[in-house]
Scaffold this motif. Structure first.
Motif, PDB file in Angstrom:
ATOM      1  N   PRO A  16      -2.579  -2.461  10.215  1.00  0.00           N
ATOM      2  CA  PRO A  16      -4.020  -2.249  10.373  1.00  0.00           C
ATOM      3  C   PRO A  16      -4.679  -1.654   9.130  1.00  0.00           C
ATOM      4  O   PRO A  16      -5.841  -1.908   8.862  1.00  0.00           O
ATOM      5  N   ALA A  17      -3.958  -0.858   8.405  1.00  0.00           N
ATOM      6  CA  ALA A  17      -4.407  -0.348   7.101  1.00  0.00           C
ATOM      7  C   ALA A  17      -3.283  -0.674   6.123  1.00  0.00           C
ATOM      8  O   ALA A  17      -2.099  -0.540   6.460  1.00  0.00           O
TER       9      ALA A  17
ATOM     10  N   VAL B 225       5.488   0.487   7.735  1.00  0.00           N
ATOM     11  CA  VAL B 225       4.092   0.177   7.430  1.00  0.00           C
ATOM     12  C   VAL B 225       3.198   1.006   8.349  1.00  0.00           C
ATOM     13  O   VAL B 225       3.647   1.529   9.369  1.00  0.00           O
ATOM     14  N   ASN B 226       1.957   1.122   7.957  1.00  0.00           N
ATOM     15  CA  ASN B 226       0.977   1.861   8.737  1.00  0.00           C
ATOM     16  C   ASN B 226       0.946   1.342  10.177  1.00  0.00           C
ATOM     17  O   ASN B 226       0.858   0.147  10.406  1.00  0.00           O
ATOM     18  N   ARG B 227       1.056   2.294  11.146  1.00  0.00           N
ATOM     19  CA  ARG B 227       0.974   1.948  12.569  1.00  0.00           C
ATOM     20  C   ARG B 227       0.023   2.910  13.274  1.00  0.00           C
ATOM     21  O   ARG B 227       0.315   3.428  14.346  1.00  0.00           O
ATOM     22  N   THR B 228      -1.108   3.165  12.641  1.00  0.00           N
ATOM     23  CA  THR B 228      -2.027   4.170  13.172  1.00  0.00           C
ATOM     24  C   THR B 228      -2.710   3.754  14.466  1.00  0.00           C
ATOM     25  O   THR B 228      -3.356   4.591  15.106  1.00  0.00           O
TER      26      THR B 228
ATOM     27  N   THR C  84      -0.888   9.640  13.173  1.00  0.00           N
ATOM     28  CA  THR C  84       0.046  10.195  12.181  1.00  0.00           C
ATOM     29  C   THR C  84       1.034   9.154  11.657  1.00  0.00           C
ATOM     30  O   THR C  84       1.820   9.464  10.762  1.00  0.00           O
ATOM     31  N   PHE C  85       1.014   7.951  12.183  1.00  0.00           N
ATOM     32  CA  PHE C  85       1.999   6.946  11.773  1.00  0.00           C
ATOM     33  C   PHE C  85       1.557   6.214  10.503  1.00  0.00           C
ATOM     34  O   PHE C  85       1.325   5.016  10.497  1.00  0.00           O
ATOM     35  N   HIS C  86       1.473   6.975   9.421  1.00  0.00           N
ATOM     36  CA  HIS C  86       1.247   6.377   8.116  1.00  0.00           C
ATOM     37  C   HIS C  86       2.550   5.707   7.675  1.00  0.00           C
ATOM     38  O   HIS C  86       3.625   6.006   8.215  1.00  0.00           O
TER      39      HIS C  86
ATOM     40  N   TYR D   2      -6.280  -2.486  -2.200  1.00  0.00           N
ATOM     41  CA  TYR D   2      -7.140  -1.431  -1.655  1.00  0.00           C
ATOM     42  C   TYR D   2      -8.609  -1.705  -1.934  1.00  0.00           C
ATOM     43  O   TYR D   2      -9.469  -1.339  -1.132  1.00  0.00           O
ATOM     44  N   ARG D   3      -8.899  -2.377  -3.036  1.00  0.00           N
ATOM     45  CA  ARG D   3     -10.284  -2.755  -3.325  1.00  0.00           C
ATOM     46  C   ARG D   3     -10.794  -3.711  -2.237  1.00  0.00           C
ATOM     47  O   ARG D   3     -11.882  -3.531  -1.686  1.00  0.00           O
ATOM     48  N   ARG D   4      -9.972  -4.723  -1.927  1.00  0.00           N
ATOM     49  CA  ARG D   4     -10.378  -5.692  -0.896  1.00  0.00           C
ATOM     50  C   ARG D   4     -10.508  -5.014   0.469  1.00  0.00           C
ATOM     51  O   ARG D   4     -11.444  -5.294   1.220  1.00  0.00           O
ATOM     52  N   TRP D   5      -9.579  -4.120   0.779  1.00  0.00           N
ATOM     53  CA  TRP D   5      -9.616  -3.430   2.063  1.00  0.00           C
ATOM     54  C   TRP D   5     -10.863  -2.550   2.158  1.00  0.00           C
ATOM     55  O   TRP D   5     -11.560  -2.558   3.167  1.00  0.00           O
ATOM     56  N   ALA D   6     -11.162  -1.806   1.089  1.00  0.00           N
ATOM     57  CA  ALA D   6     -12.330  -0.936   1.090  1.00  0.00           C
ATOM     58  C   ALA D   6     -13.596  -1.754   1.289  1.00  0.00           C
ATOM     59  O   ALA D   6     -14.508  -1.359   2.046  1.00  0.00           O
TER      60      ALA D   6
END
Length: 198
Positions: free
Chosen positions: A67-68, A87-90, A95-97, A190-194
């Protein structure tokens, strides 16, 4: 010290100055051994080794589409074996970074793991929570792609504490932090995600 005072110190850069002083003392032969090394200061051989593992972490983003876009790989520094990843599982827990998921996986895969033999590779510099977990686990080598400063510049929500500052706050921790490995590949992620969050 009140919470407001702590926030004021963090915003004014005092904590960063203390961390820089502590790191400088460690580099000058002090009892602590915490070092920050920019990727462009590595030898070609060491740089290539770190890039190989960082590439695996970045590949996880494409394979698992979290998701992130945060992923981590934990490697045995002596054998080169990939011990685990995460992987991120928020969506399951805030807290699941990626780093936390990888550390938890390491404990499951190797219940008697020797954390001091490992290196953690992460696509972006750990937040203070994740860096604290790395410190508490005793993982002596952290390698990241995109910096916290770059994430903040892109408008991604981050606590304004970099990993050397967090590591420097732990008098029992020794390690190396290598920043900017494959950042030319990581930063655009991160640019695309932001941009997608706007």
């Amino acid at each position: 010290m009140t919470l407001q005072r702590r926030a004021l110190l963090a915003c004014s850069g005092t904590i960063a100055a203390i961390a820089a002083s502590t790191l400088a003392g460690a580099r000058d032969g002090g009892a602590r051994s915490v070092a920050f090394i920019p990727a462009d200061e590595l030898s070609a051989e060491e740089g290539a080794r770190h890039e190989r593992y960082m590439s695996l972490a970045l590949d996880l983003l494409e394979a698992k589409r979290p998701p992130a876009p945060f992923a981590a790989v934990i490697v045995d520094r002596h054998t080169g074996e990939v011990v685990c990843d995460g992987v991120n599982r928020t969506r399951q827990s805030p807290t699941f970074h990626g780093e936390i998921v990888a550390i938890n996986a390491g404990g499951r895969v190797r219940p008697k793991v020797e954390w001091h033999d490992l290196a953690l590779y992460t696509t972006a510099e750990p937040c203070p929570m994740c860096m604290s977990a790395i410190v508490w686990a005793g993982i002596p080598e952290l390698v990241y792609g995109t910096s916290v400063d770059e994430l903040i510049r892109l408008g991604v929500n981050q606590l304004h504490l970099d990993s050397p500052t967090v590591a420097a706050s732990a008098p029992f921790y020794s390690g190396r932090i290598i920043g900017g490995v494959l950042r030319k590949r990581a930063d655009p992620v991160y640019r695309r995600w932001a941009e997608s969050l706007r």
